[in-house]
Design a protein around this motif. Structure first.
Motif, PDB file in Angstrom:
ATOM      1  N   VAL A 143      20.921  -3.862 -20.036  1.00 27.27           N
ATOM      2  CA  VAL A 143      19.653  -4.525 -19.740  1.00 27.27           C
ATOM      3  C   VAL A 143      18.941  -3.893 -18.553  1.00 27.27           C
ATOM      4  O   VAL A 143      17.720  -4.073 -18.382  1.00 27.27           O
ATOM      5  N   ASN A 144      19.663  -3.161 -17.706  1.00 25.84           N
ATOM      6  CA  ASN A 144      19.059  -2.526 -16.539  1.00 25.84           C
ATOM      7  C   ASN A 144      18.525  -1.129 -16.832  1.00 25.84           C
ATOM      8  O   ASN A 144      17.893  -0.526 -15.968  1.00 25.84           O
ATOM      9  N   ASP A 145      18.790  -0.605 -18.017  1.00 28.12           N
ATOM     10  CA  ASP A 145      18.309   0.727 -18.384  1.00 28.12           C
ATOM     11  C   ASP A 145      16.910   0.584 -18.992  1.00 28.12           C
ATOM     12  O   ASP A 145      16.738   0.504 -20.209  1.00 28.12           O
ATOM     13  N   LYS A 146      15.926   0.541 -18.151  1.00 29.49           N
ATOM     14  CA  LYS A 146      14.547   0.304 -18.600  1.00 29.49           C
ATOM     15  C   LYS A 146      14.023   1.437 -19.471  1.00 29.49           C
ATOM     16  O   LYS A 146      13.267   1.202 -20.425  1.00 29.49           O
ATOM     17  N   GLN A 158      14.498  -4.494 -32.215  1.00 29.70           N
ATOM     18  CA  GLN A 158      14.249  -5.835 -31.707  1.00 29.70           C
ATOM     19  C   GLN A 158      15.565  -6.450 -31.225  1.00 29.70           C
ATOM     20  O   GLN A 158      16.628  -6.155 -31.764  1.00 29.70           O
ATOM     21  N   PRO A 159      15.512  -7.320 -30.207  1.00 28.13           N
ATOM     22  CA  PRO A 159      16.750  -7.958 -29.704  1.00 28.13           C
ATOM     23  C   PRO A 159      17.409  -8.803 -30.781  1.00 28.13           C
ATOM     24  O   PRO A 159      16.755  -9.522 -31.527  1.00 28.13           O
ATOM     25  N   LEU A 160      18.731  -8.707 -30.831  1.00 28.21           N
ATOM     26  CA  LEU A 160      19.523  -9.450 -31.801  1.00 28.21           C
ATOM     27  C   LEU A 160      20.432 -10.456 -31.109  1.00 28.21           C
ATOM     28  O   LEU A 160      20.613 -11.572 -31.595  1.00 28.21           O
ATOM     29  N   ALA A 161      21.021 -10.081 -29.990  1.00 27.99           N
ATOM     30  CA  ALA A 161      21.896 -10.977 -29.222  1.00 27.99           C
ATOM     31  C   ALA A 161      22.081 -10.394 -27.829  1.00 27.99           C
ATOM     32  O   ALA A 161      21.938  -9.186 -27.623  1.00 27.99           O
ATOM     33  N   GLN A 162      22.393 -11.267 -26.880  1.00 28.36           N
ATOM     34  CA  GLN A 162      22.705 -10.846 -25.520  1.00 28.36           C
ATOM     35  C   GLN A 162      24.220 -10.879 -25.331  1.00 28.36           C
ATOM     36  O   GLN A 162      24.865 -11.869 -25.664  1.00 28.36           O
ATOM     37  N   ALA A 302      43.596  -4.846 -15.659  1.00 32.95           N
ATOM     38  CA  ALA A 302      42.782  -6.008 -16.023  1.00 32.95           C
ATOM     39  C   ALA A 302      42.484  -5.978 -17.522  1.00 32.95           C
ATOM     40  O   ALA A 302      42.772  -5.008 -18.223  1.00 32.95           O
ATOM     41  N   LEU A 303      41.877  -7.070 -18.002  1.00 29.34           N
ATOM     42  CA  LEU A 303      41.520  -7.210 -19.412  1.00 29.34           C
ATOM     43  C   LEU A 303      40.023  -7.417 -19.525  1.00 29.34           C
ATOM     44  O   LEU A 303      39.444  -8.251 -18.820  1.00 29.34           O
ATOM     45  N   GLN A 304      39.394  -6.657 -20.410  1.00 29.01           N
ATOM     46  CA  GLN A 304      37.944  -6.744 -20.619  1.00 29.01           C
ATOM     47  C   GLN A 304      37.641  -7.444 -21.938  1.00 29.01           C
ATOM     48  O   GLN A 304      38.193  -7.084 -22.973  1.00 29.01           O
ATOM     49  N   LEU A 305      36.758  -8.448 -21.868  1.00 30.24           N
ATOM     50  CA  LEU A 305      36.327  -9.208 -23.037  1.00 30.24           C
ATOM     51  C   LEU A 305      34.809  -9.220 -23.091  1.00 30.24           C
ATOM     52  O   LEU A 305      34.130  -8.982 -22.082  1.00 30.24           O
ATOM     53  N   VAL A 306      34.280  -9.528 -24.275  1.00 28.99           N
ATOM     54  CA  VAL A 306      32.834  -9.598 -24.477  1.00 28.99           C
ATOM     55  C   VAL A 306      32.494 -10.958 -25.056  1.00 28.99           C
ATOM     56  O   VAL A 306      33.200 -11.467 -25.939  1.00 28.99           O
ATOM     57  N   SER A 307      31.416 -11.554 -24.561  1.00 27.77           N
ATOM     58  CA  SER A 307      30.915 -12.810 -25.118  1.00 27.77           C
ATOM     59  C   SER A 307      29.441 -12.641 -25.447  1.00 27.77           C
ATOM     60  O   SER A 307      28.722 -11.901 -24.770  1.00 27.77           O
ATOM     61  N   ALA A 323      37.068 -15.321 -14.413  1.00 29.42           N
ATOM     62  CA  ALA A 323      36.720 -13.973 -14.859  1.00 29.42           C
ATOM     63  C   ALA A 323      35.380 -13.549 -14.253  1.00 29.42           C
ATOM     64  O   ALA A 323      34.500 -14.375 -14.011  1.00 29.42           O
ATOM     65  N   GLN A 324      35.231 -12.243 -14.024  1.00 31.26           N
ATOM     66  CA  GLN A 324      34.041 -11.713 -13.381  1.00 31.26           C
ATOM     67  C   GLN A 324      33.138 -11.039 -14.413  1.00 31.26           C
ATOM     68  O   GLN A 324      33.595 -10.290 -15.274  1.00 31.26           O
ATOM     69  N   ARG A 325      31.833 -11.318 -14.296  1.00 27.74           N
ATOM     70  CA  ARG A 325      30.862 -10.616 -15.129  1.00 27.74           C
ATOM     71  C   ARG A 325      30.676  -9.202 -14.583  1.00 27.74           C
ATOM     72  O   ARG A 325      30.376  -9.020 -13.403  1.00 27.74           O
ATOM     73  N   THR A 326      30.823  -8.216 -15.443  1.00 27.41           N
ATOM     74  CA  THR A 326      30.706  -6.826 -15.008  1.00 27.41           C
ATOM     75  C   THR A 326      29.487  -6.116 -15.595  1.00 27.41           C
ATOM     76  O   THR A 326      29.042  -5.117 -15.043  1.00 27.41           O
ATOM     77  N   LYS A 327      28.955  -6.616 -16.712  1.00 25.43           N
ATOM     78  CA  LYS A 327      27.860  -5.908 -17.371  1.00 25.43           C
ATOM     79  C   LYS A 327      27.133  -6.850 -18.304  1.00 25.43           C
ATOM     80  O   LYS A 327      27.750  -7.714 -18.922  1.00 25.43           O
ATOM     81  N   HIS A 328      25.824  -6.669 -18.392  1.00 26.88           N
ATOM     82  CA  HIS A 328      24.992  -7.390 -19.358  1.00 26.88           C
ATOM     83  C   HIS A 328      24.296  -6.358 -20.236  1.00 26.88           C
ATOM     84  O   HIS A 328      23.708  -5.395 -19.732  1.00 26.88           O
TER      85      HIS A 328
END
Length: 390
Positions: A143-146, A158-162, A302-307, A323-328
């Motif tokens: 989301v930060n890569d404009k 078009q956006p499908l999901a976040q 650590a373990l990485q998950l996506v929601s 758990a810590q948010r690392t990327k959107h």
């Protein structure tokens, strides 16, 4: 200057000689694209084996999926694409790199500047036109890569999901592994279970994503070639996989599934988790099970998950355990049903009226038995009884 005066952009498949010209392992600019750099490094290392596998026909046959955009024999962009499902109706843009300062000299006094938008758009349009079996395209972008967002929106995505990436620290995994998971029907995944996993995947996502993904039962099966490729990859990358699902005996259905990629070299393990929306109480149980597997393999990682934004229960649970948010990122899609109109503009100005009406000529003469002549006038006879006349 008009667009016709700009230098031409040649899009073609990646060749082995291109890897040396890219200076992948010396140029610091590639540090912004570590996944693409790693993928190209694998191509450089195993190019001969990849070409050998490509020469063997099989259902998942396709090239390594790298395309390059060339301007005056200089590579200015790279894109990697791959089929997303077994029917190849949906394809995915995996990685994109475009030189954001492309300069091509026309003469000593003037310089023509091609923008990154031109180069990236040409790569995407090439895929839309040449890969004719693709009805939909998918990609994921930060989301930060404009600049990348502008490129994809400009080309119809078009956006499908976040999506939100979460990282569960090793200390949290150790705490979770102490709990004994209540999973009496936890079974290993086999090809015979593909129907159950397909049904679980279908019910776990919104209709729009289900339509774009277009997954079938065969997407949840692993054939012999895939097993060999996976085995070779896990051996050389020093990793292993763990796949299990929860079976509901009364409904004869799968209600939970996880796929762990356990790495001995990477900084984190990665996991794919699917839970039936009506059984969200499975999150603590499946997380405890995955934590035990991670602790038995590499407890220091650590373990990485996506929601996704349509999974509020998962995000709430991950936030609750710390758990810590690392990327959107943003999941985007594009349909290419109108690729014919994009590929070639059809003008109606040159059409003549006779050409339009040529298709309206009768293909055969009227049936003679339905018409009779009497006193110079045509008389219609109903075909049902032949004797009734008006």
């Amino acid at each position: 200057m008009s667009n016709s005066d700009k230098p031409k952009i040649l899009v073609r498949p990646l060749q082995y000689r291109d890897l040396e010209s890219l200076n992948l392992f010396e140029d610091g600019a590639w540090d912004e694209h570590p996944q693409l750099k790693q993928a190209l490094h694998q191509i450089d290392r195993w190019y001969g084996a990849i070409e050998l596998v490509r020469s063997i026909p099989h259902p998942y046959h396709y090239r390594h999926g790298f395309l390059v955009a060339e301007v005056d024999r200089q590579i200015q962009g790279i894109m990697q694409v791959a089929p997303f499902n077994c029917t190849r109706s949906t394809w995915q843009v995996k990685h994109v790199w475009v030189n954001r300062q492309i300069k091509v000299a026309e003469n000593l006094e003037d310089t023509t500047v091609l923008t990154a938008m031109d180069c990236g758009s040409q790569l995407l349009r090439y895929c839309f036109e040449k890969i004719v079996e693709a009805s939909n395209w998918l990609l994921e972008v930060d989301v930060n890569d404009k600049a990348a967002l502008g490129l994809y929106r400009h080309n119809g995505f078009q956006p499908l999901a976040q999506l939100t990436y979460w990282e569960v620290a090793p200390e949290i995994l150790q705490e979770l592994s102490v709990n004994v998971p209540d999973l009496p029907n936890l079974l290993p995944v086999r090809n015979n279970d593909a129907q159950l996993l397909y049904q679980l995947d279908t019910v776990a996502m919104p209709p729009l994503l289900r339509q774009v993904f277009d997954r079938q039962i065969h997407d949840f099966k692993i054939d012999v070639i895939q097993k060999v490729v996976t085995g070779v990859r896990t051996y050389f990358n020093h990793c292993r996989e763990a796949r299990q699902y929860v079976f509901e005996s009364q409904r004869k259905a799968a209600i939970g599934y996880y796929h762990l990629n356990l790495s001995l070299e990477a900084a984190v393990h990665t996991a794919e988790l699917t839970v039936h929306p009506a059984y969200t109480w499975l999150y603590p149980e499946l997380m405890a099970q995955m934590a035990q597997v991670c602790q038995a393999s590499s407890p220091q990682r650590a373990l990485q998950l996506v929601s996704a934004d349509y999974q509020p229960e998962r995000e709430e649970y991950l936030q609750r355990i710390g758990a810590q948010r690392t990327k959107h990122s943003l999941l985007m899609s594009r349909s290419v049903w109108h690729k014919v109109r994009e590929a070639k503009h059809i003008s109606l100005e040159g059409l003549q009226l006779s050409d339009v009406l040529s298709g309206l000529q009768p293909v055969r003469n009227p049936i003679p038995s339905r018409w009779e002549s009497s006193t110079g006038k045509d008389k219609f006879v109903l075909p049902c009884d032949g004797g009734a006349e008006d």
